[in-house]
Design a protein around this motif. Structure first.
Motif, short mmCIF file in Angstrom:
data_model
loop_
_atom_site.label_atom_id
_atom_site.label_comp_id
_atom_site.label_asym_id
_atom_site.label_seq_id
_atom_site.Cartn_x
_atom_site.Cartn_y
_atom_site.Cartn_z
N ALA A 1 6.53 1.05 6.40
CA ALA A 1 5.13 0.76 6.66
C ALA A 1 4.91 -0.72 6.96
O ALA A 1 4.06 -1.07 7.80
CB ALA A 1 4.27 1.17 5.47
N GLY A 2 5.65 -1.58 6.31
CA GLY A 2 5.50 -3.02 6.55
C GLY A 2 5.85 -3.39 7.98
O GLY A 2 5.12 -4.13 8.64
N TRP B 1 3.76 5.97 -2.20
CA TRP B 1 4.96 6.81 -2.34
C TRP B 1 5.47 6.83 -3.78
O TRP B 1 5.95 7.86 -4.24
CB TRP B 1 6.05 6.33 -1.39
CG TRP B 1 5.98 6.98 -0.05
CD1 TRP B 1 4.92 7.61 0.51
CD2 TRP B 1 7.05 7.06 0.90
NE1 TRP B 1 5.25 8.07 1.76
CE2 TRP B 1 6.55 7.75 2.02
CE3 TRP B 1 8.35 6.60 0.91
CZ2 TRP B 1 7.31 8.00 3.13
CZ3 TRP B 1 9.12 6.86 2.04
CH2 TRP B 1 8.61 7.55 3.12
N SER B 2 5.38 5.72 -4.48
CA SER B 2 5.85 5.70 -5.87
C SER B 2 5.00 6.60 -6.75
O SER B 2 5.52 7.37 -7.56
CB SER B 2 5.85 4.27 -6.41
OG SER B 2 6.75 3.48 -5.70
N VAL B 3 3.69 6.51 -6.60
CA VAL B 3 2.80 7.35 -7.40
C VAL B 3 2.98 8.82 -7.03
O VAL B 3 3.04 9.70 -7.91
CB VAL B 3 1.33 6.90 -7.22
CG1 VAL B 3 0.36 7.91 -7.80
CG2 VAL B 3 1.12 5.54 -7.85
N PHE B 4 3.10 9.09 -5.73
CA PHE B 4 3.28 10.47 -5.28
C PHE B 4 4.61 11.04 -5.79
O PHE B 4 4.66 12.19 -6.25
CB PHE B 4 3.19 10.53 -3.76
CG PHE B 4 3.07 11.91 -3.20
CD1 PHE B 4 1.99 12.72 -3.52
CD2 PHE B 4 4.03 12.41 -2.33
CE1 PHE B 4 1.88 13.99 -3.02
CE2 PHE B 4 3.92 13.68 -1.81
CZ PHE B 4 2.84 14.48 -2.16
N ALA B 5 5.67 10.25 -5.71
CA ALA B 5 6.97 10.70 -6.22
C ALA B 5 6.92 10.91 -7.73
O ALA B 5 7.53 11.85 -8.26
CB ALA B 5 8.06 9.69 -5.86
N TRP B 6 6.22 10.04 -8.43
CA TRP B 6 6.07 10.19 -9.88
C TRP B 6 5.34 11.49 -10.21
O TRP B 6 5.76 12.24 -11.10
CB TRP B 6 5.32 9.00 -10.47
CG TRP B 6 5.01 9.16 -11.92
CD1 TRP B 6 3.90 9.74 -12.46
CD2 TRP B 6 5.84 8.79 -13.01
NE1 TRP B 6 3.99 9.73 -13.82
CE2 TRP B 6 5.17 9.15 -14.18
CE3 TRP B 6 7.08 8.18 -13.09
CZ2 TRP B 6 5.70 8.92 -15.43
CZ3 TRP B 6 7.60 7.95 -14.34
CH2 TRP B 6 6.92 8.32 -15.49
N GLY C 1 9.76 4.10 -3.18
CA GLY C 1 8.62 3.25 -2.83
C GLY C 1 9.01 2.09 -1.93
O GLY C 1 8.30 1.76 -0.98
N VAL C 2 10.16 1.49 -2.19
CA VAL C 2 10.61 0.37 -1.36
C VAL C 2 10.94 0.82 0.05
O VAL C 2 10.60 0.14 1.03
CB VAL C 2 11.81 -0.34 -2.03
CG1 VAL C 2 12.46 -1.32 -1.09
CG2 VAL C 2 11.37 -1.05 -3.30
N ALA D 1 0.83 -1.21 0.00
CA ALA D 1 0.00 0.00 0.00
C ALA D 1 0.87 1.26 0.00
O ALA D 1 0.66 2.17 -0.80
CB ALA D 1 -0.94 -0.01 1.21
N ILE D 2 1.86 1.32 0.88
CA ILE D 2 2.67 2.52 0.99
C ILE D 2 3.70 2.60 -0.14
O ILE D 2 4.02 3.69 -0.62
CB ILE D 2 3.34 2.60 2.37
CG1 ILE D 2 2.26 2.69 3.45
CG2 ILE D 2 4.28 3.78 2.46
CD1 ILE D 2 1.26 3.83 3.27
N ALA D 3 4.20 1.46 -0.60
CA ALA D 3 5.11 1.48 -1.75
C ALA D 3 4.39 2.05 -2.98
O ALA D 3 4.95 2.88 -3.71
CB ALA D 3 5.65 0.09 -2.04
N LEU D 4 3.15 1.65 -3.17
CA LEU D 4 2.36 2.19 -4.28
C LEU D 4 2.10 3.68 -4.06
O LEU D 4 2.26 4.50 -4.99
CB LEU D 4 1.04 1.43 -4.40
CG LEU D 4 0.07 1.94 -5.45
CD1 LEU D 4 0.60 1.63 -6.84
CD2 LEU D 4 -1.30 1.33 -5.25
#
Length: 120
Positions: free
Chosen positions: A101-102, A57-62, A94-95, A52-55
């Protein structure tokens, strides 16, 4: 399956709300709360908040990086050993957020289990 989706969506919503007024570690608070509310078993207690958080943060950073044609992301990727690859920097971002978060979601799940064990 329903618990996976519930935890995933709850983590995303809480992370989005908390990130409006808290620093980067707010995703850990969101994952902890969702892990404490929605019980998951085995490795899913780690991987559902991670994804959830990897997705998120990745989308937000993109979205942030695409607004300026990835200029800053490319410069940061040069500083790190990423060869100036902005997309790899977004993946690493994202990782890192997913790992934080994990572990927080796993801790929330374990706290819930410990408290419910003491209530019996």
């Amino acid at each position: 399956m329903k618990q996976f989706v519930t935890n995933f969506i709850l983590t995303l919503i809480l992370a989005l709300l908390f990130s409006l007024f808290l620093p980067w570690w707010s995703v850990m608070v969101a994952a902890f709360i969702s892990g404490a509310i929605v019980r998951l078993k085995n490795v899913s207690a780690f991987f559902v908040p991670f994804l959830a958080i990897a997705l998120f943060w990745s989308v937000f950073a993109w979205l942030l990086s695409s607004a300026n044609d990835f200029i800053l992301a490319k410069k940061i990727a040069v500083l790190l050993p990423l060869g100036g690859n902005a997309l790899l920097l977004i993946l690493v971002t994202g990782v890192v957020g997913g790992l934080a978060a994990g572990f927080a979601g796993l801790f929330g799940n374990q706290c819930r289990a410990a408290i419910s064990r003491n209530d019996k």
